[in-house]
Design a protein around this motif. Structure first.
Motif: not given
Lengths: 333, 170
Positions: B29-31, B70-72, B75-81
């Motif tokens: 979902l975040l991706a 990481q707002p590239a 290839n933006p990365i949005l993850r839950a940790l």
């Protein structure tokens, strides 16, 4: 009652410009994404294309756009400022806000019909100084430094041939606009030539014991806010320092506090102020919407003979404290 | 410059062991959210400048996880940790979830939230300022726009998250 004063509002981004216009700004001031303006912060300001769109948006709704080119070009780098002036004129901005004599001279000679305002960065606070800028460069409005009382402003109005603009809300910094070298001293970056006060790249916030927060600029500790204590900007002039002659750290220059002249709007209108400026191009569009709306209402109330009430803006103020500063009294601290 | 959240054996989300099931469910979902924002708001990345490759850990106080961003643009990365995770990052931003939501949506002023001590920033301040300004230039509600990507379930999820954050920050 004097003529309708202009509400001059900040815009750091195109979205903020649109919000300012929609909230009732008569004019919006902004700058390019480089050292030609005094809010040269990362991610802020306008490209030429964004300014073109912004001018169209504002003009389409009866608002003006003022372009801040209000820093001082270092020797050998004038082309950046010259290009900014030329681009602003080509894009149809309603006025250019200048501080440097060289920039003012270039704009006046090259674009004689372009309206010029004198930035607060020029620090012109006497009738003699203001008349010089009017005579030599055709300046049509001066933005006064925040060091004058209302009665002093009133007396200046009668002695100068141009309009007067005063700040009514926002940052209440060191009273040496255009002359402050504290950031330069601490970081090597110039507020006046690079357009950056406390460059974010050199700001650090660090947790300290007991829930405290330390703010640092370069190698200098600026302040330590205890747990629950309201915070201020990490600028040298708002720092709290220890000295041999004081037992406790103290604010040597200024305190974290914002200007709010909402209660003095009627007095300022009566003094002959032509334009009221809201500081804060570095602030969010949430700030812009709320402060512009509040002062739109306040100014309209004054013009209709009612008591101005800009509401409660304390949550937006630095350190969550506000002052009427020198406008009220020279002994504001 | 990176901020000191690394510990032995931990060098970012790619080296993570598989997350706990609830977070595992969140990742796609975040991706999708990250890709949708990048697609809908390409102008945002210009304001990020060199910080398009900066890594942010965003800590929504009141939620049981943190976000890695990481707002590239490509290839933006949005993850839950998990909240205990300490990924290498340039900057860390912590605030009550509701305040974060309001800041993202242009309804709360980040400086004011900072003055009130509800916003804690550490690491590379320039990266944080760039991200704030990039997001602040987006018209309308970014959260609603993101929720809209998922249709009515997305809007319901946003409402539920907001309600939960309100309860926890009240």
């Amino acid at each position: 009652m004097s003529a309708r004063p202009e509400l001059v509002c900040p815009a750091g981004t195109p979205a903020a410009l649109r919000d300012a216009v929609d909230a009732g700004a008569d004019s919006v001031y902004c700058g390019f994404q480089n050292a030609t303006n005094a809010r040269n912060f990362p991610g802020l300001n306008f490209t030429a294309e964004e300014l073109r769109t912004g001018v169209a948006y504002a003009h389409g709704r009866g608002a003006k756009v003022l372009l801040a080119i209000n820093t001082f070009p270092p020797a050998g780098k004038f082309s950046l400022w010259r290009d900014a002036v030329d681009t602003g004129v080509a894009l149809g901005v309603d006025a250019i806000i200048v501080a440097d004599i060289g920039v003012a001279s270039y704009a006046a000679r090259t674009h004689p019909t372009q309206r010029l305002h004198l930035s607060v960065q020029a620090s012109a606070s006497s009738p003699e100084a203001i008349r010089y800028y009017c005579r030599e460069f055709g300046v049509k409005r001066v933005v006064l430094p925040r060091i004058l009382t209302v009665s002093e402003i009133k007396s200046i109005v009668s002695e100068i041939p141009c309009e007067i603009e005063t700040f009514v809300f926002g940052n209440h910094g060191l009273m040496l606009e255009g002359r402050c070298s504290l950031t330069n001293y601490a970081t090597g970056v110039s507020t006046n030539m690079d357009g950056v006060c406390s460059p974010a790249a050199q700001v650090r916030f660090e947790p300290a014991e007991g829930g405290a927060l330390m703010s640092r600029l370069g190698d200098h500790a600026i302040d330590r806010f205890e747990s629950g204590e309201k915070a201020g900007y990490p600028t040298i002039c708002k720092g709290r320092y220890t000295t041999r002659c004081r037992q406790e750290p103290y604010y040597a220059f200024e305190e974290p506090v914002s200007l709010n002249l909402g209660p003095m709007l009627a007095e300022l209108v009566r003094a002959g102020v032509n334009a009221f400026k809201i500081e804060g191009r570095q602030r969010s569009r949430a700030y812009v919407k709320r402060v512009v709306s509040a002062f739109r209402g306040g100014i309209d109330a004054v013009l209709e003979g009612r008591e101005p009430n800009v509401g409660d803006l304390i949550s937006l103020t630095e350190g969550q404290k506000q002052t009427e500063g020198a406008f009220k009294t020279k002994r504001w601290r | 410059m990176t901020f000191g959240y690394a510990h032995a054996g931990w060098r970012g989300p790619r080296s993570l062991a598989p997350p706990a099931p609830p977070l595992f469910l969140l990742q796609p979902l975040l991706a999708r959210i990250a890709r949708a924002v990048a697609r809908r708001h390409p102008e945002m990345f210009a304001r990020l400048g060199i910080h398009q490759t900066s890594r942010f850990v965003i800590e929504p106080i009141g939620l049981p996880f943190v976000l890695y961003l990481q707002p590239a643009p490509r290839n933006p990365i949005l993850r839950a940790l998990p909240r205990h995770a300490r990924p290498v990052c340039e900057a860390r931003i912590a605030a009550p979830f509701l305040q974060l939501l309001r800041m993202i949506d242009g309804e709360a002023d980040g400086d004011a939230v900072f003055f009130a001590r509800d916003l804690v920033v550490s690491g590379d301040t320039e990266a944080v300022v760039s991200l704030r300004n990039a997001i602040d230039d987006l018209d309308g509600s970014l959260a609603a726009s993101v929720a809209g990507v998922f249709g009515p379930p997305g809007k319901l999820a946003l409402a539920l998250l907001s309600r939960r954050a309100k309860r926890q920050t009240a």
